[in-house]
Write a protein that holds these residues in place. Structure first.
Motif, short mmCIF file in Angstrom:
data_model
loop_
_atom_site.label_atom_id
_atom_site.label_comp_id
_atom_site.label_asym_id
_atom_site.label_seq_id
_atom_site.Cartn_x
_atom_site.Cartn_y
_atom_site.Cartn_z
N ASP A 106 27.20 -20.28 -26.93
CA ASP A 106 26.85 -19.07 -27.67
C ASP A 106 28.11 -18.38 -28.21
OD1 ASP A 106 24.16 -19.48 -27.23
OD2 ASP A 106 23.96 -17.95 -25.68
N LEU A 107 29.14 -18.32 -27.39
CA LEU A 107 30.39 -17.70 -27.81
C LEU A 107 30.99 -18.46 -29.00
CD1 LEU A 107 32.53 -15.53 -27.40
CD2 LEU A 107 33.60 -17.01 -25.70
N LEU B 86 25.23 -8.60 -24.20
CA LEU B 86 26.67 -8.33 -24.17
C LEU B 86 27.01 -7.44 -22.98
CD1 LEU B 86 26.83 -7.80 -27.98
CD2 LEU B 86 28.33 -9.40 -26.78
N GLU C 172 29.37 -15.65 -19.78
CA GLU C 172 28.76 -15.95 -21.06
C GLU C 172 28.50 -17.44 -21.20
OE1 GLU C 172 33.01 -16.96 -21.96
OE2 GLU C 172 32.06 -15.36 -20.81
N CYS D 276 24.58 -14.79 -33.75
CA CYS D 276 24.21 -15.27 -32.42
C CYS D 276 23.06 -14.40 -31.89
CB CYS D 276 25.41 -15.24 -31.49
SG CYS D 276 25.32 -16.46 -30.17
N LEU E 240 26.11 -13.44 -24.04
CA LEU E 240 27.54 -13.19 -24.14
C LEU E 240 27.98 -12.20 -23.08
CD1 LEU E 240 27.61 -12.94 -28.03
CD2 LEU E 240 28.47 -14.84 -26.66
N ALA F 106 31.70 -11.65 -21.82
CA ALA F 106 32.58 -12.35 -22.77
C ALA F 106 33.78 -11.47 -23.14
CB ALA F 106 31.81 -12.72 -24.03
N LEU G 150 35.75 -10.45 -26.00
CA LEU G 150 35.76 -10.39 -27.45
C LEU G 150 36.71 -9.28 -27.93
CD1 LEU G 150 31.92 -10.83 -27.91
CD2 LEU G 150 33.67 -12.43 -28.70
N ALA H 168 30.59 -7.00 -21.53
CA ALA H 168 31.50 -7.72 -22.42
C ALA H 168 32.69 -6.83 -22.76
CB ALA H 168 30.78 -8.13 -23.70
N CYS I 284 21.72 -14.28 -27.91
CA CYS I 284 22.70 -15.07 -27.17
C CYS I 284 23.07 -14.41 -25.85
CB CYS I 284 23.97 -15.22 -27.99
SG CYS I 284 23.82 -16.33 -29.37
#
Length: 151
Positions: A28-29, A63, A24, A38, A43, A46, A48, A66, A41
């Motif tokens: 952005d995160l 994502l 990511e 976002c 990610l 990521a 999360l 993610a 973005c």
């Protein structure tokens, strides 16, 4: 000795590039966590997990892969987001807009999915073991359901 070192470096170098492409964007995160918004973005990959993303605006965000396990996505807008291969295990997904999102290969094990919009979302190879799904166009087997769009 030098040849072995060069050979090892030649084999390992592509791995560094693969990881950097999939990681990511830290800015952005940080933006997402600070503002809850976002759009478009990066990610991907990521972490999360356990994030409180209530009402987050993630339209068009990447994502992919993610980790959103146990995340609270209540009221989030993920229109057109790429969630391919994402881990949404035990995530709380209620009143979420997933219109035209890519959910291919996403893991929704034990997720709670209520009243969410999946109009024209791609949902191939979902894992939905023990998920609670109500008033959302995700099902198992049978003919394709007519999935309404939110007005």
């Amino acid at each position: 000795m030098k040849f072995k070192l060069l050979a090892a470096l030649a084999l390992a170098t592509p791995l560094f590039f693969i990881n950097s492409v999939q990681a990511e964007n830290p800015q952005d995160l940080q933006k997402l966590l600070e503002t809850g918004e976002c759009i478009k973005c990066n990610l991907s990959g990521a972490n999360l997990s356990n994030a409180h993303l209530i009402g987050a605006d993630l339209r068009g965000a990447n994502l992919q892969k993610a980790n959103l396990s146990q995340a609270n996505l209540e009221g989030a807008d993920l229109t057109g987001a790429n969630l391919a291969g994402a881990n949404l295990t035990a995530a709380y997904i209620t009143n979420v807009n997933l219109k035209q999102a890519n959910l291919n290969n996403a893991n929704l094990t034990r997720a709670k999915i209520y009243d969410s919009n999946v109009y024209k979302a791609s949902m191939n190879n979902l894992t939905i073991t023990d998920a609670e799904i109500f008033h959302t166009g995700i099902g198992v087997g049978g003919e394709d359901a007519q999935i309404p769009d939110w007005d």
